[in-house]
Write a protein that holds these residues in place. Structure first.
Motif, PDB file in Angstrom:
ATOM      1  N   UNK A 236     -29.366  -8.383  -7.041  1.00  0.00           N
ATOM      2  CA  UNK A 236     -29.200  -9.737  -7.782  1.00  0.00           C
ATOM      3  C   UNK A 236     -28.866 -10.215  -9.190  1.00  0.00           C
ATOM      4  N   UNK A 237     -29.750  -9.454  -9.590  1.00  0.00           N
ATOM      5  CA  UNK A 237     -30.030  -9.143 -11.135  1.00  0.00           C
ATOM      6  C   UNK A 237     -28.803  -8.321 -11.763  1.00  0.00           C
ATOM      7  N   UNK A 238     -28.832  -7.113 -11.513  1.00  0.00           N
ATOM      8  CA  UNK A 238     -27.990  -6.088 -12.039  1.00  0.00           C
ATOM      9  C   UNK A 238     -26.389  -6.444 -11.350  1.00  0.00           C
ATOM     10  N   UNK A 239     -26.583  -7.640 -10.405  1.00  0.00           N
ATOM     11  CA  UNK A 239     -25.202  -7.705 -10.043  1.00  0.00           C
ATOM     12  C   UNK A 239     -24.824  -9.393 -10.869  1.00  0.00           C
ATOM     13  N   UNK A 240     -25.748 -10.219 -11.334  1.00  0.00           N
ATOM     14  CA  UNK A 240     -25.559 -10.555 -12.843  1.00  0.00           C
ATOM     15  C   UNK A 240     -25.379 -10.104 -14.093  1.00  0.00           C
ATOM     16  N   UNK A 241     -26.031  -9.634 -13.961  1.00  0.00           N
ATOM     17  CA  UNK A 241     -26.357  -9.080 -15.126  1.00  0.00           C
ATOM     18  C   UNK A 241     -24.422  -8.008 -16.203  1.00  0.00           C
ATOM     19  N   UNK A 242     -24.149  -7.617 -15.381  1.00  0.00           N
ATOM     20  CA  UNK A 242     -22.937  -6.907 -14.809  1.00  0.00           C
ATOM     21  C   UNK A 242     -21.872  -7.705 -14.914  1.00  0.00           C
ATOM     22  N   UNK A 243     -21.545  -8.776 -13.946  1.00  0.00           N
ATOM     23  CA  UNK A 243     -20.858 -10.226 -14.378  1.00  0.00           C
ATOM     24  C   UNK A 243     -20.745 -10.330 -15.940  1.00  0.00           C
ATOM     25  N   UNK A 244     -22.130 -10.839 -15.951  1.00  0.00           N
ATOM     26  CA  UNK A 244     -21.799 -11.277 -17.344  1.00  0.00           C
ATOM     27  C   UNK A 244     -21.303 -10.175 -18.650  1.00  0.00           C
ATOM     28  N   UNK A 245     -22.084  -9.694 -18.610  1.00  0.00           N
ATOM     29  CA  UNK A 245     -20.528  -7.985 -19.584  1.00  0.00           C
ATOM     30  C   UNK A 245     -19.411  -8.083 -19.133  1.00  0.00           C
ATOM     31  N   UNK A 246     -19.469  -7.863 -17.771  1.00  0.00           N
ATOM     32  CA  UNK A 246     -17.417  -7.943 -17.459  1.00  0.00           C
ATOM     33  C   UNK A 246     -16.932  -9.624 -17.902  1.00  0.00           C
ATOM     34  N   UNK A 247     -17.237 -10.679 -17.862  1.00  0.00           N
ATOM     35  CA  UNK A 247     -16.847 -11.643 -18.289  1.00  0.00           C
ATOM     36  C   UNK A 247     -16.519 -11.723 -19.016  1.00  0.00           C
ATOM     37  N   UNK A 248     -17.521 -11.341 -20.715  1.00  0.00           N
ATOM     38  CA  UNK A 248     -17.522 -10.965 -21.776  1.00  0.00           C
ATOM     39  C   UNK A 248     -16.270 -10.627 -22.400  1.00  0.00           C
ATOM     40  N   UNK A 249     -16.358  -8.998 -21.919  1.00  0.00           N
ATOM     41  CA  UNK A 249     -14.970  -8.022 -21.887  1.00  0.00           C
ATOM     42  C   UNK A 249     -14.046  -8.912 -21.492  1.00  0.00           C
ATOM     43  N   UNK A 250     -14.106  -9.474 -20.837  1.00  0.00           N
ATOM     44  CA  UNK A 250     -12.061 -10.435 -19.577  1.00  0.00           C
ATOM     45  C   UNK A 250     -12.091 -11.435 -20.866  1.00  0.00           C
ATOM     46  N   UNK A 251     -12.845 -11.803 -21.313  1.00  0.00           N
ATOM     47  CA  UNK A 251     -12.622 -13.026 -22.230  1.00  0.00           C
ATOM     48  C   UNK A 251     -12.342 -12.425 -23.541  1.00  0.00           C
ATOM     49  N   UNK A 252     -12.524 -11.877 -23.855  1.00  0.00           N
ATOM     50  CA  UNK A 252     -11.928 -10.720 -25.154  1.00  0.00           C
ATOM     51  C   UNK A 252     -10.847 -10.314 -24.961  1.00  0.00           C
ATOM     52  N   UNK A 253     -10.277  -9.994 -24.361  1.00  0.00           N
ATOM     53  CA  UNK A 253      -9.135  -9.233 -23.545  1.00  0.00           C
ATOM     54  C   UNK A 253      -7.678 -10.566 -23.034  1.00  0.00           C
ATOM     55  N   UNK A 254      -7.944 -11.684 -23.007  1.00  0.00           N
ATOM     56  CA  UNK A 254      -7.237 -12.070 -22.441  1.00  0.00           C
ATOM     57  C   UNK A 254      -6.933 -13.452 -24.068  1.00  0.00           C
ATOM     58  N   UNK A 255      -8.225 -12.984 -25.303  1.00  0.00           N
ATOM     59  CA  UNK A 255      -7.604 -14.031 -26.658  1.00  0.00           C
ATOM     60  C   UNK A 255      -7.063 -12.734 -27.249  1.00  0.00           C
ATOM     61  N   UNK A 256      -6.943 -11.696 -27.028  1.00  0.00           N
ATOM     62  CA  UNK A 256      -6.343 -10.023 -27.782  1.00  0.00           C
ATOM     63  C   UNK A 256      -5.373 -10.581 -26.848  1.00  0.00           C
TER      64      UNK A 256
END
Lengths: 354, 295
Positions: A236-256
């Protein structure tokens, strides 16, 4: 079987030297120095890249590539290390995008301040990952994959039907307020920070006790549990860390890109693309997803530009995937590493024979 | 209201027959080959387009056209297994086969886009017209639903006979139980695997025709909607359980039709909600033989 598991847990991929291996061997220390120099050179290149190639088309491709480096590394951090293949990471990517979009819309955030929202977008994605992980990580293999796909469709359906996400017409992004001739650069450096963080985290985790637990789960979960690994919290920890980074990437993608609608941010091709990148470079290695993203994303963008037909790039992505799975099933880096060490062994045998 | 509910239940059961058939093919492939054919959704759409071509360009009746599309899909299934699934071995086989099927799905979807474009089309015949219906207990039921349900019953029966009354079926069931032991007693597991994949894909010809005739339109993009439903059905039914998939299919479509009365936007979500609830209570699915296979 026992031998198999032990061997694969012990065998470290060829792109990383064993940290305990501080032998006096001059060849090994020379090699380590060369690797370090290569890494420094790579860092310099990626940092000055948009200053040298300032053409807007090229920097645009560079921004999208760096975002995919982050996303593929994040995916690999969970799926590559644990062997739990997630085909639902678009949920976190899309959640990050919508988090930034909704926050910027409702709180009137514009310009460079939007970048400050990215960690919050990652946090939202991580918060979503916890309950999803608690349900999905109870099952393994195929069932897990299917559950992650189901999450993906739930997310798409939810974004289409809720008012807060703008329904099927989606959201428009906050407008950047910096000058047009350096337009892509802030996105590039924000992406670079996220990607560097993802890679560094992958590197640190891989060498940590936590990383060893993850890989023990990949090799044989039942045995890992028998040896005292608390599988659920670790996964679960690995899953959550992975989701955190993916979420930041998604946010940046949207802004771009400046827009988000359900079919676009929750894209099944996203899941396949990041998996392909990790597989291409080498699943479960640190450098593999980076290499995969750096090769595949620009090629795909270039082909889409050239062909102007969505369906052709779709066919190409599929064919490429089949070719890689059939002919390079372990990825470029592990295969290249095998060839190099085989040649080195041959050379050593020859010099020993003299 | 009572009438609406009864109608929804009738719709769900009649529509569920076709999903049951498609899901049976998917779960059969899982049982024998230990892989999930993610491409099943787009293969259904391909089956629908094949029926479309036969009926629009060659003026062949939809049901008669199945005599052509079923063998075509069977051969395609065998080809996919031999070319892309069989070569995959080793510890990452689970992920590899899944991704290979996904890649095959992408290629088929791209080809369908290139050939037919993104517009929705429907399958038409005299029995798909809105006024072609029969009155049963005061309800009007479209002819196509009755014909389709009958066809699904016939196909499911044929599948049952194939599995339980033929030598091939014995080999399939033996391989499902234990591939190594099956090989030891002289079953050609590779051949069984290829033929099973063929049979599992062949049912998409029937499923595709029915889907095209009843769904109110399909496009190359429809594969995602289909596969997500089918996956939910086979997990709910328990992976590898053909009977479980059939029960789950009818249960799911009925639940969807019922929710559709009040909340049409969220009706599809029923599939996933039921799935999530079941997995929290019983991770093996309703009729699952084993939750987790030893790796």
């Amino acid at each position: 079987m026992i031998g198999d598991a032990r061997r694969s847990a012990a065998a470290s991929p060829p792109d990383e030297a064993n940290p305990d291996d501080h032998g006096p061997d001059p060849a090994a220390s020379r090699e380590r120095l060369a690797k370090l120099a290569g890494l420094v050179a790579l860092i310099i290149v990626v940092v000055i890249f948009p200053l040298v190639f300032s053409n807007a088309t090229i920097t645009e491709i560079a921004v999208q590539t760096i975002i995919f480096v982050a996303a593929a590394s994040a995916w690999n951090l969970f799926s590559g290390y644990t062997g739990y293949l997630s085909l639902g990471h678009a949920v976190f990517f899309g959640a990050g995008a919508y988090a930034v979009g909704i926050a910027a819309r409702d709180w009137n955030v514009t310009g460079a301040a939007v970048f400050a929202l990215l960690p919050a977008a990652g946090l939202i994605a991580a918060l979503i990952a916890v309950p999803l992980g608690l349900v999905a990580l109870r099952v393994r293999r195929h069932t897990f994959v299917v559950i992650t796909i189901a999450f993906f469709f739930i997310a798409q359906l939810t974004a289409t039907n809720l008012a807060i996400t703008g329904g099927s017409s989606g959201l428009l992004g906050p407008v950047p307020d910096w000058s047009a001739n350096i337009f892509n650069d802030p996105f590039y450096y924000a992406g670079l920070i996220i990607a560097a963080g993802a890679v560094l985290l992958s590197f640190v985790i891989r060498r940590s006790r936590f990383g060893l637990q993850l890989r023990a789960i990949r090799d044989d979960e039942d045995r890992a549990v028998g040896l005292g690994v608390h599988a659920m919290p670790v996964k679960l920890t690995a899953f959550t860390i992975s989701a955190f980074i993916t979420g930041m990437a998604g946010g940046l993608w949207f802004f771009f890109l400046g827009q988000a609608f359900p079919q676009f941010v929750f894209d099944p091709l996203f899941d396949l693309a990041i998996a392909l990148m990790a597989f291409f470079g080498g699943l479960g290695t640190v450098a593999g997803p980076v290499l995969g993203a750096a090769v595949l994303e620009p090629s795909q963008l270039y082909l889409t530009l050239k062909l102007t037909n969505d369906y052709l790039s779709e066919i190409l992505l599929g064919v490429l995937f089949l070719v890689i799975i059939l002919f390079l099933p372990r990825g470029v880096l592990p295969t290249a590493g095998e060839i190099i060490s085989a040649q080195r062994a041959k050379r050593q045998r020859r010099s020993a024979g003299e | 209201m009572a009438r609406q509910i009864l109608e929804a239940i009738a719709d769900g059961i009649l529509g569920g027959g076709v999903y049951a058939l498609m899901a049976a093919g998917l779960t059969l492939i899982f049982g024998v080959l230990d892989i999930i054919n993610i491409a099943q959704g787009i293969l259904v759409v391909l089956g629908a387009y094949l029926s479309y071509v036969l009926s629009v360009h060659l003026h062949i009746d939809l049901f008669v056209g199945l005599l052509i599309t079923i063998p075509v899909m069977f051969v395609l299934g065998v080809a996919i297994q031999v070319l892309f699934i069989r070569p995959l071995r080793g510890s990452e086989r689970t992920s590899m086969t899944l991704l290979a099927c996904y890649a095959v799905a992408l290629v088929i979807e791209g080809i369908l886009y290139g050939t037919f474009g993104p517009d929705y089309v429907t399958l038409n015949a005299w029995y798909t017209q809105p006024n072609a219906s029969v009155k049963v207990f005061g309800f009007y039921i479209g002819d196509i639903y009755l014909f389709g349900f009958g066809l699904a019953l016939v196909a499911v029966l044929a599948l049952y006979l194939l599995l339980y009354r033929t030598t091939f079926g014995r080999a399939v069931r033996a391989t499902m139980q234990d591939a190594v032991a099956a090989r030891l007693v002289g079953i050609e597991v590779n051949r069984v695997a290829a033929l099973t994949f063929g049979v599992g894909v062949a049912v998409t010809a029937v499923g595709g025709m029915m889907y095209g005739a009843t769904s109110g339109g399909f496009s190359p993009n429809s594969g995602y909607d289909l596969i997500s439903r089918l996956l939910a059905i086979i997990i709910l039914g328990g992976l590898g359980s053909v009977g479980g998939a059939m029960v789950a299919a009818i249960f799911m479509t009925t639940a969807e039709a019922l929710v559709d009365i009040w909340q049409p936007n969220w009706a599809v979500a029923v599939f996933y909600l039921v799935l999530a609830l079941v997995l929290i209570i019983r991770p093996a699915g309703l009729f699952g033989r084993r939750a987790v296979r030893a790796q």
